[in-house]
Design an enzyme around this catalytic site. Structure first.
Site, PDB file in Angstrom:
ATOM      1  N   GLU A 172      15.835 -51.053  27.698  1.00 51.52           N
ATOM      2  CA  GLU A 172      15.521 -51.692  26.409  1.00 51.52           C
ATOM      3  C   GLU A 172      14.214 -52.505  26.423  1.00 51.52           C
ATOM      4  OE1 GLU A 172      19.130 -52.313  23.644  1.00 51.52           O
ATOM      5  OE2 GLU A 172      19.455 -53.589  25.376  1.00 51.52           O
ATOM      6  N   HIS A 176      16.289 -61.127  24.947  1.00 50.55           N
ATOM      7  CA  HIS A 176      17.295 -60.230  24.366  1.00 50.55           C
ATOM      8  C   HIS A 176      18.611 -60.483  25.087  1.00 50.55           C
ATOM      9  CE1 HIS A 176      19.524 -56.842  22.985  1.00 50.55           C
ATOM     10  NE2 HIS A 176      19.642 -56.356  24.210  1.00 50.55           N
ATOM     11  N   HIS A 200      23.298 -60.368  24.795  1.00 51.32           N
ATOM     12  CA  HIS A 200      24.537 -59.886  24.173  1.00 51.32           C
ATOM     13  C   HIS A 200      25.527 -61.043  24.119  1.00 51.32           C
ATOM     14  CE1 HIS A 200      23.347 -55.874  26.384  1.00 51.32           C
ATOM     15  NE2 HIS A 200      22.555 -56.127  25.358  1.00 51.32           N
ATOM     16  N   HIS A 211      25.970 -55.222  19.002  1.00 50.86           N
ATOM     17  CA  HIS A 211      25.189 -55.172  20.232  1.00 50.86           C
ATOM     18  C   HIS A 211      24.818 -56.574  20.726  1.00 50.86           C
ATOM     19  CE1 HIS A 211      21.176 -53.484  22.124  1.00 50.86           C
ATOM     20  NE2 HIS A 211      21.788 -54.325  22.921  1.00 50.86           N
TER      21      HIS A 211
HETATM   22 ZN    ZN Z   1      20.950 -54.895  24.732  1.00 49.68          ZN
END
Ligand code: ZN
Length: 241
Positions: free
Chosen positions: A76, A95, A97, A165
């Site tokens: 990613e 980023h 989760h 996500h």
């Molecule tokens: Zn991710």
């Protein structure tokens, strides 16, 4: 080169902080724009943030191609490149989760600042849904096209949720991005608790603007130093002066 070494050291600390503050677990990642070349960014090889060391930090073009370092990169990484490409003001991206945030990516109710220290997440936190442009996917941001679509959903804001996500946060400095990522999780947790008791009085856009103005006075990131120093110690590093 001294600037690059400092940037790498700070990025290692940032990775350990997001792990210690329950923003990232085995997954999630933090990057910074290259301090000497804005067309590159620094990001670890694919590894859990808690384990990352300076030797893991790689360099990528904004299109996600490796230019330095070795190892298997994060799939990613396009999240980071596409945001740096679209937003010259962004110096760092997180980023994650994190678990309290994910519910707000799948319900009608919007995640919004409810506490003064959480104003940094931004007055508006949109939800990016890969279904709109790409149909059924494995939900990951696996190429530049998807990364650019996510960057468009983020627009000029600080935070964007990703349906089913997680979330991505962009900052004008590494300390701001880490701060916003930690506060996004804290705000989501508080909002989940508060909403069980009835309608919430959120911070107003004017209040959010005033708080952010105060945080952004001085040199980039300065308004976030106290939190950084606290989290630094929490993550097992000796404190800063
Ligand atoms: Zn991710």
């Amino acid at each position: 080169m001294a600037e690059l070494k400092t940037a790498i050291d700070e990025l290692v600390i940032a990775n350990r902080i997001v792990a210690a503050e329950n923003v990232c677990d085995a997954f999630g990642h933090v990057s910074i724009r290259h301090p000497e070349d804005p067309k590159l960014f620094l990001l670890s090889r694919g590894r859990a943030p808690e384990l990352i060391e300076a030797a893991d930090i790689m360099q990528f073009t904004l299109q996600g191609e490796t230019v330095a370092g070795s190892g298997k990169p994060y799939l990613e990484r396009f999240i980071h490149g596409a945001i740096y490409e679209a937003r010259p003001d962004v110096q760092a991206v997180v980023h994650s989760h994190s678990y309290s945030v994910v519910p707000f990516s799948v319900i009608e109710e919007k995640l919004k600042p409810i506490m003064h220290v959480c104003a940094t997440i931004g007055a508006e936190v949109p939800v990016w849904d890969p279904q709109s442009a790409f149909g059924d996917t494995d939900m990951l941001v696996a190429n530049m096209e998807q990364g650019r679509d996510l960057a468009r959903a983020l627009g000029p804001r600080t935070s964007v949720l990703m349906r089913g996500h997680g979330s991505t946060v962009a900052g004008g400095s590494l300390r701001e991005a880490v701060y916003a990522a930690v506060m996004l999780e804290i705000n989501a947790n508080l909002q989940l608790k508060a909403q069980a008791y009835g309608p919430i009085t959120f911070l107003t856009p004017g209040e959010i603007e005033k708080i952010r103005e105060r945080q952004n006075k001085g040199r980039p990131g300065e308004g976030f130093d106290r939190a950084w120093q606290y989290w630094l110690r929490h993550a097992g590093f000796p404190g800063e002066e």
